[in-house]
Design a protein around this motif. Structure first.
Motif, PDB file in Angstrom:
ATOM      1  N   PRO A 144       0.798  -1.221   0.000  1.00 13.81           N
ATOM      2  CA  PRO A 144       0.000   0.000   0.000  1.00 13.81           C
ATOM      3  C   PRO A 144       0.839   1.285   0.000  1.00 13.81           C
ATOM      4  CG  PRO A 144      -0.968  -1.594   1.482  1.00 13.81           C
ATOM      5  CD  PRO A 144       0.317  -2.184   1.013  1.00 13.81           C
ATOM      6  N   ARG A 145       1.909   1.299   0.798  1.00 18.93           N
ATOM      7  CA  ARG A 145       2.711   2.540   0.838  1.00 18.93           C
ATOM      8  C   ARG A 145       3.402   2.779  -0.497  1.00 18.93           C
ATOM      9  NH1 ARG A 145       5.212   2.185   6.984  1.00 18.93           N
ATOM     10  NH2 ARG A 145       3.261   1.458   7.848  1.00 18.93           N
ATOM     11  N   ALA A 146       3.835   1.695  -1.142  1.00 20.61           N
ATOM     12  CA  ALA A 146       4.475   1.850  -2.458  1.00 20.61           C
ATOM     13  C   ALA A 146       3.459   2.394  -3.461  1.00 20.61           C
ATOM     14  CB  ALA A 146       5.034   0.509  -2.933  1.00 20.61           C
ATOM     15  N   LEU A 147       2.237   1.884  -3.401  1.00 16.85           N
ATOM     16  CA  LEU A 147       1.193   2.358  -4.305  1.00 16.85           C
ATOM     17  C   LEU A 147       0.927   3.842  -4.084  1.00 16.85           C
ATOM     18  CD1 LEU A 147      -1.051   1.870  -6.377  1.00 16.85           C
ATOM     19  CD2 LEU A 147      -2.492   1.027  -4.536  1.00 16.85           C
ATOM     20  N   ALA A 148       0.840   4.243  -2.821  1.00 15.61           N
ATOM     21  CA  ALA A 148       0.593   5.651  -2.503  1.00 15.61           C
ATOM     22  C   ALA A 148       1.753   6.519  -3.002  1.00 15.61           C
ATOM     23  CB  ALA A 148       0.401   5.830  -0.991  1.00 15.61           C
ATOM     24  N   ALA A 149       2.977   6.068  -2.746  1.00 10.65           N
ATOM     25  CA  ALA A 149       4.146   6.857  -3.154  1.00 10.65           C
ATOM     26  C   ALA A 149       4.213   6.994  -4.675  1.00 10.65           C
ATOM     27  CB  ALA A 149       5.419   6.203  -2.620  1.00 10.65           C
ATOM     28  N   LEU A 150       3.959   5.880  -5.378  1.00  9.81           N
ATOM     29  CA  LEU A 150       4.016   5.919  -6.844  1.00  9.81           C
ATOM     30  C   LEU A 150       2.929   6.834  -7.408  1.00  9.81           C
ATOM     31  CD1 LEU A 150       4.693   2.159  -7.669  1.00  9.81           C
ATOM     32  CD2 LEU A 150       6.178   4.091  -8.230  1.00  9.81           C
ATOM     33  N   SER A 151       1.718   6.728  -6.846  1.00  9.91           N
ATOM     34  CA  SER A 151       0.610   7.561  -7.332  1.00  9.91           C
ATOM     35  C   SER A 151       0.926   9.035  -7.135  1.00  9.91           C
ATOM     36  CB  SER A 151      -0.689   7.225  -6.584  1.00  9.91           C
ATOM     37  OG  SER A 151      -1.029   5.875  -6.784  1.00  9.91           O
ATOM     38  N   LEU A 152       1.401   9.365  -5.937  1.00  7.92           N
ATOM     39  CA  LEU A 152       1.712  10.777  -5.656  1.00  7.92           C
ATOM     40  C   LEU A 152       2.847  11.270  -6.539  1.00  7.92           C
ATOM     41  CD1 LEU A 152       1.305  10.821  -1.796  1.00  7.92           C
ATOM     42  CD2 LEU A 152       0.158  12.337  -3.389  1.00  7.92           C
ATOM     43  N   ALA A 153       3.875  10.438  -6.707  1.00  8.97           N
ATOM     44  CA  ALA A 153       5.009  10.833  -7.550  1.00  8.97           C
ATOM     45  C   ALA A 153       4.556  11.074  -8.988  1.00  8.97           C
ATOM     46  CB  ALA A 153       6.088   9.756  -7.498  1.00  8.97           C
ATOM     47  N   ALA A 154       3.683  10.197  -9.486  1.00  8.67           N
ATOM     48  CA  ALA A 154       3.197  10.350 -10.865  1.00  8.67           C
ATOM     49  C   ALA A 154       2.411  11.646 -11.021  1.00  8.67           C
ATOM     50  CB  ALA A 154       2.329   9.158 -11.242  1.00  8.67           C
ATOM     51  N   LEU A 155       1.572  11.956 -10.021  1.00  8.08           N
ATOM     52  CA  LEU A 155       0.763  13.174 -10.120  1.00  8.08           C
ATOM     53  C   LEU A 155       1.642  14.418 -10.018  1.00  8.08           C
ATOM     54  CD1 LEU A 155      -2.422  12.294  -8.045  1.00  8.08           C
ATOM     55  CD2 LEU A 155      -2.093  12.271 -10.511  1.00  8.08           C
ATOM     56  N   ILE A 156       2.589  14.376  -9.084  1.00 12.09           N
ATOM     57  CA  ILE A 156       3.483  15.538  -8.939  1.00 12.09           C
ATOM     58  C   ILE A 156       4.271  15.743 -10.230  1.00 12.09           C
ATOM     59  CG2 ILE A 156       5.563  16.363  -7.750  1.00 12.09           C
ATOM     60  CD1 ILE A 156       4.371  15.076  -5.181  1.00 12.09           C
ATOM     61  N   GLY A 157       4.745  14.633 -10.813  1.00  7.46           N
ATOM     62  CA  GLY A 157       5.470  14.728 -12.077  1.00  7.46           C
ATOM     63  C   GLY A 157       4.626  15.384 -13.162  1.00  7.46           C
ATOM     64  N   GLY A 158       3.346  14.990 -13.213  1.00  6.37           N
ATOM     65  CA  GLY A 158       2.454  15.580 -14.203  1.00  6.37           C
ATOM     66  C   GLY A 158       2.211  17.055 -13.943  1.00  6.37           C
ATOM     67  N   CYS A 159       2.031  17.418 -12.673  1.00  5.99           N
ATOM     68  CA  CYS A 159       1.802  18.827 -12.324  1.00  5.99           C
ATOM     69  C   CYS A 159       3.012  19.689 -12.685  1.00  5.99           C
ATOM     70  CB  CYS A 159       1.521  18.960 -10.815  1.00  5.99           C
ATOM     71  SG  CYS A 159      -0.035  18.230 -10.309  1.00  5.99           S
TER      72      CYS A 159
END
Lengths: 264, 184
Positions: A144-159
């Motif tokens: 779960p923590r890896a999923l959260a970290a990856l999701s947040l990283a992907a969104l920040i990258g897009g922003c």
């Protein structure tokens, strides 16, 4: 074969190939480790004759029988995944129906493709992992923590792909979008908690993290489709922060409750 | 665990779910020694087993509706048991931090082991971080596969392998620092 390679093979928990056996013949320390491992397993096999104090056994049985009635097994993990994803679709659809699609029309094709992929992956990841946290002994495909970290990283990258702009109503726009985002994320997070309560969640913190993340990602979908402010600052502070706050609020509440009242 | 034992355990669990009292009693008698061994190898004191096992079975009883037909039984049981055990330990730490014990309890040991592992082995395991020790205890002490340990610890197979690898590395360093006589 090196000692580290042998350790990897021991961790695989399978039989050892000829190369490994040759290494054991020559390396005293690895041989002692291998012998210790076997001794541990042998101890366990001999312990199978061990018994529980009969009085304790009687108390355990009496405790269970005092409240024994038939129960219906919970639905499958797949069923609950469908429920979570249905909630996301309904919430996002309703919010977009009310707010409109100016953001989608304003975004360029590369951003659309990127965010659709990132958000879909994140939402599907949460939708399929949450049910596995409801049912003890279910195998997790991703932590779960890896999923959260990856999701947040992907969104920040897009922003970060948006330009940095300044405009007079920046603060007001951030506050408005943040409020809209939390208005979508909060009820969805609460609904997730209700669905989760149908199971027996062992890792409360991680379930709260993913439940909040699911709400936050859904809110991000709504904001991405609705909001025409295509600048880095706004995306990070108004949209990205909704995901971060939603994801972290659940674990924070659980940690505070445990600190105040102790574990369940 | 052999697949035949797994099937028997699964049948008992399903009957227990359906309210069969004989199955519930048989399940407790069959599984409790295994759970006790798991707790002892994780560092729980024998005099604490009474409380820990009662908490474990209380949680298993509450969670019984989440056992799905066809799912492996032992990982389900150990998944519930390990969290119950962790909560009991956290509760004890909170109580001990706030209270001064009046006298040492001389409670009888609730578990009678048939065989005692060498002191060196036990001490070596105690030097490992809790997560690594738990993986080794489940893999080698309880005879579970990597997949079963991953299910029991709400983890992935890759994470279990990584912990096992680190645990063996740490044990190897302990062994390298000690003479062979310490193993006997």
């Amino acid at each position: 074969m090196t000692c580290n390679e042998l350790l990897r093979l021991l961790a695989e928990n399978e039989g050892l190939p000829a190369e490994a056996l040759e290494h054991l013949r020559t390396c005293k320390t690895c041989r002692r480790l291998h012998d210790m491992r076997d001794q541990f397993a042998n101890d366990a096999a001999m312990d199978s004759a061990a018994t529980i104090d009969p009085r304790l056994e009687d108390r355990l049985i009496a405790g269970v029988l005092a409240d024994l009635k038939p129960v219906r097994p919970v639905a499958s993990a797949r069923w609950y995944a469908t429920v979570f994803l249905a909630i996301v679709l309904l919430a996002a659809g309703a919010a977009i129906g009310v707010l409109g699609m100016r953001g989608w029309e304003t975004n360029a094709a590369p951003q659309r493709i990127y965010f659709v992929l990132a958000l879909t992956a994140g939402i599907l990841g949460c939708g399929f992992t949450l049910p596995r946290l409801m049912i003890p002994g279910e195998r997790l495909r991703i932590a779960p923590r890896a999923l959260a970290a990856l999701s947040l990283a992907a969104l920040i990258g897009g922003c970060l792909s948006y330009p940095l702009l300044q405009y007079a109503h920046f603060g007001r726009a951030v506050a408005t979008c943040f409020a809209i985002g939390m208005a979508v994320a909060a009820p969805l997070g609460a609904l997730s908690a209700i669905v989760l309560s149908r199971g027996y969640v062992l890792a409360l913190g991680e379930a709260a993290l993913l439940g909040g993340l699911l709400g936050g990602l859904t809110a991000f979908v709504v904001l991405f489709v609705f909001c025409p402010h295509l600048d880095m600052g706004h995306s990070l502070l108004a949209h990205g922060s909704v995901v971060l706050v939603s994801a972290l609020i659940g674990p924070a509440v659980i940690a505070a409750r445990e600190r105040l009242f102790g574990p369940e | 665990m052999e697949s035949r034992d797994q099937d028997q355990l699964a049948e008992l669990l399903l009957s227990y779910q359906q309210g069969d009292s004989a199955a519930a009693a048989a399940l407790i008698k069959s599984v409790s020694p295994r759970l006790a061994r798991f707790c002892l190898r994780q560092g729980d004191a024998p005099q604490d087993l009474d409380d820990v096992l009662q908490e474990i079975w209380l949680r298993i009883h509450r969670a019984r509706r989440t056992y799905r037909p066809g799912a492996p039984a032992e990982p389900w049981l150990f998944a519930v048991a390990r969290y119950a055990r962790l909560d009991v330990r956290r509760r004890r730490r909170r109580i001990h931090a706030r209270e001064v014990p009046a006298e040492e309890s001389q409670a009888e040991a609730a578990f009678v082991p048939a065989y005692t592992a060498s002191r060196f082995l036990v001490e070596s395991l105690a030097t490992l971080p809790a997560a690594q020790r738990e993986v080794l205890v489940l893999l080698k002490g309880c005879g579970m596969s990597l997949e079963e340990v991953a299910r029991a610890t709400s983890s992935t197979v890759g994470a279990v392998k990584q912990k096992a690898h680190r645990a063996y590395g740490a044990l190897r360093r302990v062994l390298a620092a000690h003479s062979p006589e310490a193993l006997r």
